[in-house]
Design a protein around this motif. Structure first.
Motif, PDB file in Angstrom:
ATOM      1  N   ALA A  46       0.840  -1.204   0.000  1.00 14.61           N
ATOM      2  CA  ALA A  46       0.000   0.000   0.000  1.00 14.61           C
ATOM      3  C   ALA A  46       0.873   1.250   0.000  1.00 14.61           C
ATOM      4  O   ALA A  46       0.582   2.222  -0.714  1.00 14.61           O
ATOM      5  N   PHE A  47       1.952   1.243   0.772  1.00 16.36           N
ATOM      6  CA  PHE A  47       2.873   2.377   0.811  1.00 16.36           C
ATOM      7  C   PHE A  47       3.510   2.586  -0.557  1.00 16.36           C
ATOM      8  O   PHE A  47       3.604   3.720  -1.046  1.00 16.36           O
ATOM      9  N   LYS A  48       3.941   1.495  -1.172  1.00 14.87           N
ATOM     10  CA  LYS A  48       4.572   1.585  -2.486  1.00 14.87           C
ATOM     11  C   LYS A  48       3.589   2.119  -3.526  1.00 14.87           C
ATOM     12  O   LYS A  48       3.934   2.988  -4.330  1.00 14.87           O
ATOM     13  N   GLN A  53       1.736   6.635  -6.907  1.00 14.10           N
ATOM     14  CA  GLN A  53       0.681   7.576  -7.274  1.00 14.10           C
ATOM     15  C   GLN A  53       1.131   9.020  -7.022  1.00 14.10           C
ATOM     16  O   GLN A  53       0.851   9.909  -7.835  1.00 14.10           O
ATOM     17  N   SER A  54       1.832   9.237  -5.911  1.00 14.36           N
ATOM     18  CA  SER A  54       2.333  10.581  -5.611  1.00 14.36           C
ATOM     19  C   SER A  54       3.360  11.013  -6.654  1.00 14.36           C
ATOM     20  O   SER A  54       3.356  12.164  -7.094  1.00 14.36           O
ATOM     21  N   TRP A  55       4.226  10.111  -7.049  1.00 21.06           N
ATOM     22  CA  TRP A  55       5.235  10.420  -8.056  1.00 21.06           C
ATOM     23  C   TRP A  55       4.561  10.761  -9.388  1.00 21.06           C
ATOM     24  O   TRP A  55       4.940  11.736 -10.045  1.00 21.06           O
ATOM     25  N   ALA A  56       3.562   9.989  -9.757  1.00 26.62           N
ATOM     26  CA  ALA A  56       2.842  10.254 -11.009  1.00 26.62           C
ATOM     27  C   ALA A  56       2.157  11.614 -10.950  1.00 26.62           C
ATOM     28  O   ALA A  56       2.182  12.375 -11.924  1.00 26.62           O
ATOM     29  N   SER A  57       1.572  11.940  -9.809  1.00 27.48           N
ATOM     30  CA  SER A  57       0.918  13.237  -9.648  1.00 27.48           C
ATOM     31  C   SER A  57       1.932  14.371  -9.756  1.00 27.48           C
ATOM     32  O   SER A  57       1.675  15.384 -10.398  1.00 27.48           O
ATOM     33  N   PHE A  58       3.087  14.195  -9.128  1.00 23.49           N
ATOM     34  CA  PHE A  58       4.128  15.221  -9.210  1.00 23.49           C
ATOM     35  C   PHE A  58       4.593  15.410 -10.654  1.00 23.49           C
ATOM     36  O   PHE A  58       4.747  16.537 -11.114  1.00 23.49           O
ATOM     37  N   GLY A  62       3.649  18.895 -11.164  1.00 30.53           N
ATOM     38  CA  GLY A  62       4.811  19.625 -10.654  1.00 30.53           C
ATOM     39  C   GLY A  62       4.624  20.145  -9.241  1.00 30.53           C
ATOM     40  O   GLY A  62       5.522  20.750  -8.659  1.00 30.53           O
ATOM     41  N   LYS A  63       3.451  19.935  -8.656  1.00 26.13           N
ATOM     42  CA  LYS A  63       3.169  20.447  -7.306  1.00 26.13           C
ATOM     43  C   LYS A  63       3.902  19.605  -6.267  1.00 26.13           C
ATOM     44  O   LYS A  63       3.932  18.382  -6.350  1.00 26.13           O
TER      45      LYS A  63
END
Length: 90
Positions: A46-48, A53-58, A62-63
Motif C-alpha cells: 500500500a505504501f509503495k 501515485q504521488s510520483w505520477a501526480s508530481f 509539478g506540485k
C-alpha cells in the motif's frame, strides 16, 4: 480450508521452543507469524502504491512541498503552535 505447511526440523524445534516459552501452542505461534508477515507486506505494498501515485501526480502537475517545509510543519505537531499543512507549490 486446511493447508499443509512443511518446515525443516531446525525451524520446527525453534517454533516449539518459542511456543513453550510463551505458553502458547506451536500452531498459535505459526499463525501469529504468518498474520504479522501478511499484514506487514500488505502495508508495504500500500505504501509503495501510494508513493507511485504521488510520483505520477508530481510528474503531471509539478506540485510539491520541500523536505524542509515538511519537517517544519511536522515539528509543530502536538504543540500549541500546530500549523496546517503547507501549500503545494510548483
Amino acid at each position: 480450508m486446511a493447508t499443509l505447511l512443511k518446515i525443516d526440523d531446525a525451524l520446527k524445534s525453534r517454533v516449539h521452543n518459542l511456543a513453550d516459552q510463551r505458553r502458547r501452542s506451536a500452531h498459535w505461534i505459526m499463525l501469529e507469524a504468518i498474520q504479522q508477515y501478511v499484514d506487514r507486506e500488505e502495508q508495504r505494498e500500500a505504501f509503495k502504491k501510494e508513493a507511485l501515485q504521488s510520483w505520477a501526480s508530481f510528474q503531471e502537475t509539478g506540485k510539491h512541498i520541500t523536505g524542509q517545509e515538511a519537517r517544519d510543519w511536522l515539528d509543530t505537531w502536538g504543540t500549541e503552535n500546530e500549523t496546517a499543512a503547507p501549500e503545494c507549490q510548483k
